[in-house]
Scaffold this motif. Structure first.
Motif, PDB file in Angstrom:
ATOM      1  N   ILE A  96     -30.316   2.153  11.729  1.00 26.51           N
ATOM      2  CA  ILE A  96     -31.461   2.631  12.512  1.00 26.51           C
ATOM      3  C   ILE A  96     -32.082   3.801  11.747  1.00 26.51           C
ATOM      4  N   PRO A  97     -33.289   3.637  11.202  1.00 26.93           N
ATOM      5  CA  PRO A  97     -33.914   4.714  10.423  1.00 26.93           C
ATOM      6  C   PRO A  97     -34.477   5.814  11.309  1.00 26.93           C
ATOM      7  N   TYR A  98     -34.822   6.918  10.676  1.00 28.63           N
ATOM      8  CA  TYR A  98     -35.402   8.072  11.354  1.00 28.63           C
ATOM      9  C   TYR A  98     -36.899   7.865  11.514  1.00 28.63           C
ATOM     10  N   ARG A  99     -37.388   7.800  12.745  1.00 25.21           N
ATOM     11  CA  ARG A  99     -38.820   7.711  13.072  1.00 25.21           C
ATOM     12  C   ARG A  99     -39.575   6.652  12.276  1.00 25.21           C
ATOM     13  N   ASP A 100     -39.055   5.421  12.196  1.00 27.17           N
ATOM     14  CA  ASP A 100     -39.728   4.400  11.398  1.00 27.17           C
ATOM     15  C   ASP A 100     -39.550   3.039  12.059  1.00 27.17           C
ATOM     16  N   ASN A 103     -37.119  -0.090  15.790  1.00 27.14           N
ATOM     17  CA  ASN A 103     -35.770   0.468  15.846  1.00 27.14           C
ATOM     18  C   ASN A 103     -35.806   1.792  15.098  1.00 27.14           C
ATOM     19  N   HIS A 104     -35.621   2.898  15.805  1.00 23.77           N
ATOM     20  CA  HIS A 104     -35.610   4.191  15.126  1.00 23.77           C
ATOM     21  C   HIS A 104     -34.846   5.198  15.976  1.00 23.77           C
ATOM     22  N   TRP A 105     -34.526   6.318  15.358  1.00 22.14           N
ATOM     23  CA  TRP A 105     -33.922   7.414  16.117  1.00 22.14           C
ATOM     24  C   TRP A 105     -34.788   8.646  15.943  1.00 22.14           C
ATOM     25  N   ASP A 106     -34.716   9.522  16.915  1.00 21.97           N
ATOM     26  CA  ASP A 106     -35.518  10.738  16.881  1.00 21.97           C
ATOM     27  C   ASP A 106     -34.700  11.894  17.450  1.00 21.97           C
TER      28      ASP A 106
END
Length: 158
Positions: A96-100, A103-106
């Motif tokens: 899960i990538p950062y803000r991309d 599917n993302h995490w923040d």
């Protein structure tokens, strides 16, 4: 006796001195680069040994996974965006990538964030939200810092 052999010997000695100078200079430069690389590697390894994180709590609410990550080491995590998150839903873990993308995490917040705002200092807790595709039922999460230290936990369904 002619001067030819004397001149040739002088030129030969000058060429030997110039060659030795070039070889010694190259060896010194190479040694300096190697010492610097070794020093950087040792510094990186020391920082990695002082970094530790632990997942304190996981919650699923409103279609997102919320994870509380506490810094339990003595080294701050400076670059929050370099953190990697993986979730597993039955099969293999999914990055899960950062803000991309979908599917993302923040980052939700850091508490308390008194010292070095925006960085995860020792004793502070990073709260992050992970959004994932509809129909996915995550059962496990792993959080990995930029220098390779990780923590994982099973997701508690409430």
């Amino acid at each position: 006796m002619s001067a030819g052999p004397l001149v040739a010997s002088g030129v030969g000695i000058l060429l030997l001195v110039a060659t030795a100078y070039v070889l010694i200079g190259g060896t010194l430069a190479t040694t300096e680069v190697m010492v610097e690389a070794q020093s950087n590697l040792a510094t990186y390894q020391e920082a990695k040994m002082r970094t530790a994180i632990a997942i304190q709590n996981t919650t699923i609410a409103d279609g997102a996974l919320y994870v509380e990550v506490m810094s339990t080491g003595s080294e701050p995590v400076v670059d929050i965006a370099s953190i990697d998150v993986y979730i597993q839903s039955g099969g293999v873990p999914v990055y899960i990538p950062y803000r991309d993308g979908a599917n993302h995490w923040d980052r939700v917040g850091i508490a308390p964030d008194e010292v070095h705002p925006g960085e995860l200092d020792p004793g502070e807790t990073l709260n992050l939200s992970v959004t994932y595709e509809e129909g996915v039922d995550p059962t496990w999460v792993q959080v990995v810092t930029g220098n390779g230290v990780s923590s994982s936990a099973y997701i508690q369904v409430t």
